[in-house]
Structure formats: structure tokens, C-alpha cells
Design a protein around this motif. Structure first.
Motif, PDB file in Angstrom:
ATOM      1  N   GLU A  42      17.592  -2.522  60.622  1.00  0.00           N
ATOM      2  CA  GLU A  42      17.251  -1.227  61.203  1.00  0.00           C
ATOM      3  C   GLU A  42      18.497  -0.361  61.385  1.00  0.00           C
ATOM      4  N   GLU A  43      19.558  -0.951  61.938  1.00  0.00           N
ATOM      5  CA  GLU A  43      20.785  -0.195  62.187  1.00  0.00           C
ATOM      6  C   GLU A  43      21.438   0.235  60.874  1.00  0.00           C
ATOM      7  N   PHE A  44      21.397  -0.641  59.874  1.00  0.00           N
ATOM      8  CA  PHE A  44      21.970  -0.299  58.575  1.00  0.00           C
ATOM      9  C   PHE A  44      21.238   0.894  57.969  1.00  0.00           C
ATOM     10  N   LEU A  45      19.894   0.861  58.017  1.00  0.00           N
ATOM     11  CA  LEU A  45      19.105   1.944  57.436  1.00  0.00           C
ATOM     12  C   LEU A  45      19.310   3.251  58.195  1.00  0.00           C
ATOM     13  N   GLU A  46      19.373   3.173  59.515  1.00  0.00           N
ATOM     14  CA  GLU A  46      19.619   4.375  60.315  1.00  0.00           C
ATOM     15  C   GLU A  46      20.960   5.006  59.939  1.00  0.00           C
ATOM     16  N   THR A  47      21.976   4.157  59.741  1.00  0.00           N
ATOM     17  CA  THR A  47      23.309   4.663  59.408  1.00  0.00           C
ATOM     18  C   THR A  47      23.345   5.253  58.007  1.00  0.00           C
ATOM     19  N   VAL A  48      22.684   4.598  57.057  1.00  0.00           N
ATOM     20  CA  VAL A  48      22.602   5.129  55.688  1.00  0.00           C
ATOM     21  C   VAL A  48      21.943   6.509  55.697  1.00  0.00           C
ATOM     22  N   ASN A  49      20.889   6.652  56.488  1.00  0.00           N
ATOM     23  CA  ASN A  49      20.183   7.929  56.554  1.00  0.00           C
ATOM     24  C   ASN A  49      21.067   9.023  57.153  1.00  0.00           C
ATOM     25  N   LEU A  95      34.472   7.802  54.321  1.00  0.00           N
ATOM     26  CA  LEU A  95      33.680   6.676  54.809  1.00  0.00           C
ATOM     27  C   LEU A  95      34.278   5.355  54.330  1.00  0.00           C
ATOM     28  N   GLU A  96      34.702   5.317  53.062  1.00  0.00           N
ATOM     29  CA  GLU A  96      35.290   4.096  52.508  1.00  0.00           C
ATOM     30  C   GLU A  96      36.571   3.723  53.246  1.00  0.00           C
ATOM     31  N   LYS A  97      37.332   4.735  53.642  1.00  0.00           N
ATOM     32  CA  LYS A  97      38.595   4.495  54.337  1.00  0.00           C
ATOM     33  C   LYS A  97      38.370   4.013  55.767  1.00  0.00           C
ATOM     34  N   LYS A  98      37.393   4.628  56.466  1.00  0.00           N
ATOM     35  CA  LYS A  98      37.188   4.317  57.879  1.00  0.00           C
ATOM     36  C   LYS A  98      36.250   3.133  58.104  1.00  0.00           C
ATOM     37  N   GLU A  99      35.253   2.972  57.242  1.00  0.00           N
ATOM     38  CA  GLU A  99      34.285   1.879  57.393  1.00  0.00           C
ATOM     39  C   GLU A  99      34.084   1.181  56.045  1.00  0.00           C
ATOM     40  N   PRO A 100      35.103   0.456  55.560  1.00  0.00           N
ATOM     41  CA  PRO A 100      35.026  -0.117  54.211  1.00  0.00           C
ATOM     42  C   PRO A 100      33.892  -1.131  54.033  1.00  0.00           C
ATOM     43  N   GLU A 101      33.609  -1.933  55.063  1.00  0.00           N
ATOM     44  CA  GLU A 101      32.560  -2.944  54.952  1.00  0.00           C
ATOM     45  C   GLU A 101      31.191  -2.284  54.807  1.00  0.00           C
ATOM     46  N   PHE A 102      30.924  -1.281  55.657  1.00  0.00           N
ATOM     47  CA  PHE A 102      29.642  -0.578  55.557  1.00  0.00           C
ATOM     48  C   PHE A 102      29.539   0.157  54.224  1.00  0.00           C
ATOM     49  N   PHE A 103      30.629   0.803  53.805  1.00  0.00           N
ATOM     50  CA  PHE A 103      30.618   1.554  52.553  1.00  0.00           C
ATOM     51  C   PHE A 103      30.270   0.638  51.380  1.00  0.00           C
ATOM     52  N   ARG A 146      28.543  -2.153  51.500  1.00  0.00           N
ATOM     53  CA  ARG A 146      27.126  -2.526  51.597  1.00  0.00           C
ATOM     54  C   ARG A 146      26.219  -1.381  51.141  1.00  0.00           C
ATOM     55  N   MET A 147      26.563  -0.163  51.519  1.00  0.00           N
ATOM     56  CA  MET A 147      25.734   0.974  51.140  1.00  0.00           C
ATOM     57  C   MET A 147      25.733   1.174  49.627  1.00  0.00           C
ATOM     58  N   ARG A 148      26.901   1.047  49.006  1.00  0.00           N
ATOM     59  CA  ARG A 148      26.978   1.182  47.545  1.00  0.00           C
ATOM     60  C   ARG A 148      26.165   0.082  46.859  1.00  0.00           C
ATOM     61  N   LYS A 149      26.235  -1.133  47.389  1.00  0.00           N
ATOM     62  CA  LYS A 149      25.456  -2.240  46.836  1.00  0.00           C
ATOM     63  C   LYS A 149      23.958  -1.971  46.979  1.00  0.00           C
ATOM     64  N   TYR A 150      23.572  -1.431  48.134  1.00  0.00           N
ATOM     65  CA  TYR A 150      22.162  -1.107  48.377  1.00  0.00           C
ATOM     66  C   TYR A 150      21.676  -0.050  47.385  1.00  0.00           C
ATOM     67  N   GLU A 151      22.501   0.956  47.118  1.00  0.00           N
ATOM     68  CA  GLU A 151      22.127   1.994  46.169  1.00  0.00           C
ATOM     69  C   GLU A 151      21.993   1.422  44.760  1.00  0.00           C
ATOM     70  N   GLU A 152      22.853   0.459  44.421  1.00  0.00           N
ATOM     71  CA  GLU A 152      22.757  -0.196  43.106  1.00  0.00           C
ATOM     72  C   GLU A 152      21.441  -0.960  42.984  1.00  0.00           C
ATOM     73  N   ILE A 153      21.051  -1.631  44.076  1.00  0.00           N
ATOM     74  CA  ILE A 153      19.783  -2.373  44.056  1.00  0.00           C
ATOM     75  C   ILE A 153      18.605  -1.414  43.913  1.00  0.00           C
ATOM     76  N   LEU A 154      18.650  -0.288  44.644  1.00  0.00           N
ATOM     77  CA  LEU A 154      17.588   0.710  44.528  1.00  0.00           C
ATOM     78  C   LEU A 154      17.501   1.250  43.103  1.00  0.00           C
ATOM     79  N   ASP A 155      18.653   1.511  42.497  1.00  0.00           N
ATOM     80  CA  ASP A 155      18.663   2.018  41.120  1.00  0.00           C
ATOM     81  C   ASP A 155      18.104   0.976  40.141  1.00  0.00           C
ATOM     82  N   PHE A 160      13.858   9.177  50.708  1.00  0.00           N
ATOM     83  CA  PHE A 160      13.754  10.610  50.983  1.00  0.00           C
ATOM     84  C   PHE A 160      15.136  11.238  51.160  1.00  0.00           C
ATOM     85  N   ASP A 161      15.973  10.637  52.018  1.00  0.00           N
ATOM     86  CA  ASP A 161      17.276  11.239  52.300  1.00  0.00           C
ATOM     87  C   ASP A 161      18.190  11.229  51.076  1.00  0.00           C
TER      88      ASP A 161
END
Length: 241
Positions: free
Chosen positions: A35-42, A54-62, A64-73, A80-81
Motif C-alpha cells: 500500500e505504501e509503495f503504491l501510494e508513493t509511486v502515485n 529521486l534516484e539520488k535521494k531515495e535510490p532503493e525506492f527508485f 523498485r519503482m523502475r522494476k515495477y514499471e518494467e513489470i507493468l510494461d 491512471f497516474d
């Protein structure tokens, strides 16, 4: 091939299936982590936050988000967002793609986020814009909304004509009296009072109960009282929860 879109429920269900691949189960609380991951991505997509910052300040989250986008693709799905964000990114350098749009009407303008605001501005380069909204409703902040979005719109389009609608056809007088009193308490901005067009006074009540069962009994008693007094029938009553 073409992409399909996830609604919010479908996206959460999908993330719950693939979140283990993103490491969202590493520190326990898997459901809450998703839930928290999705809220942050949005938030990242909705506010058009810069990827390099974002990559510089939160590299771990960045990561994960890029990996999530790859999975979606990989399964050809858009959210929607992200759909709005990609539209902004792809249209910024191609204003000619929007020349066929002559008029754009945007309802509930107080609920927009920065990505939606940017998309509206891109379309508005060659189209007539008509926005409808209530700055008072930004107290809910559904998507990080801010009453300044109306001021920003007027600055962006200095020839904007503003039409204030002060009549309310939905609510009875007691409800509007309460709403007007509440909006009078706003420190930063003052608004004209809304006037009712309905003749009935209506009722506003605030109750406090010790348990959910006590609350349910109180509501049932009120329903029974209205029906037994002959004021209405059961089918006239609706309960919003």
C-alpha cells in the motif's frame, strides 16, 4: 501491441502478486508495504517528481519503482497516474498533436494534481479552456489538491473570465448555514456565502456514541420515528456510510 489500463483495485491486486519480486516483503508487513509503495509511486507520477533527484535521494525506492514499471510494461498494462505522466512527457515536444482539440472542459478542477494540471495546460495551448470547481473543497485533498490551483490558472491565462455561482440546489438551508459558518473560519481565504434555492430547512445533527452498535440503534430509532410519525416511508430514506 496496445496497452490496457488497471483501475486502482486491479493495480493493488496485481502489486500484491508481484511485490515479492520488488522486495516489498523483506521487512514484514507485506500488505502495508504494498500500500505504501503504491501510494508513493502515485505521488511521484502525480507530482511529476524528477527521476534523477529521486534516484539520488531515495535510490532503493527508485530502483523498485523502475522494476515495477518494467513489470507493468511486460504485461502491457498502464495505471491512471502513469498514463497521465506519459501523456505529458510525450506531448511536451509535440504541440501539433493537439491542434485538433478546440475546447476542453474540466470538471472538479479542485481535485487535480500537478501532472493533470500540466496536461490541461498542454491541451490549452491551442484550445479554449473551461474549468469548473470549488476551491473550498480542496480541504479534502484527495490527490494533493490545493486551492492555489485556481490562482495559478488565472495567472497562466490572464484573460480568464471568472463566473461565481452562489446558489446551491442540492442542500437544505441548515446544511448550507453550517457550511458557510465553517468556510468563514478559513484564515487564508474568504468566500461568498452559498444561498439555498430549496425551501425546506433540513436538519444537521452531531451525535457521539460509545460503540458502533449504539450508533446503529440511534439511526434505526430515527428511521422508525420518521416513519411512525407519517412524515415518510422506509423507501424515502437513504443512509450514507
Amino acid at each position: 501491441g496496445s496497452y490496457d489500463a488497471f483501475d486502482a483495485n486491479q493495480e493493488m491486486a496485481f502489486l500484491m502478486r508481484v511485490g515479492w519480486e520488488l522486495g516489498l516483503g523483506n521487512d514484514g508487513g507485506y500488505s502495508r508495504n504494498c500500500e505504501e509503495f503504491l501510494e508513493t509511486v502515485n505521488v511521484v507520477n502525480g507530482e511529476l517528481l524528477e527521476g534523477d533527484i529521486l534516484e539520488k535521494k531515495e535510490p532503493e525506492f527508485f530502483k523498485r519503482m523502475r522494476k515495477y514499471e518494467e513489470i507493468l510494461d511486460s504485461v502491457k498494462r498502464l495505471t491512471f497516474d502513469r498514463m497521465i505522466k506519459l501523456a505529458v512527457m510525450n506531448l511536451q515536444g509535440k504541440p501539433e498533436k493537439l491542434k485538433h482539440v478546440k475546447y476542453l472542459l474540466v470538471d472538479e478542477y479542485q481535485d487535480i494534481n500537478r501532472a493533470q494540471e500540466k496536461l490541461i495546460q498542454l491541451i490549452g495551448i491551442s484550445a479554449g479552456l473551461f474549468i469548473v470547481g470549488d476551491p473550498r473543497q480542496t480541504i479534502y485533498k484527495w490527490r494533493g489538491s490545493d486551492e492555489k490551483c485556481f490562482e495559478d490558472f488565472s495567472r497562466k491565462y490572464p484573460d480568464t473570465e471568472t463566473i461565481s455561482i452562489t446558489e446551491n440546489r442540492r442542500s437544505a438551508k441548515s446544511i448550507l448555514d453550517l457550511a458557510n459558518t465553517f468556510s468563514d473560519s478559513f484564515e487564508a481565504q474568504k468566500y461568498d456565502h452559498i444561498a439555498p434555492t430549496r425551501k425546506d430547512k433540513g436538519v444537521v445533527a452531531h451525535i457521539s456514541t460509545d460503540t458502533a452498535n449504539d450508533e446503529a440503534r440511534w439511526i434505526a430509532d430515527q428511521v422508525e420515528r420518521y416513519v411512525s410519525s407519517g412524515n415518510c416511508s422506509y423507501s424515502d430514506i437513504g443512509i450514507l456510510m
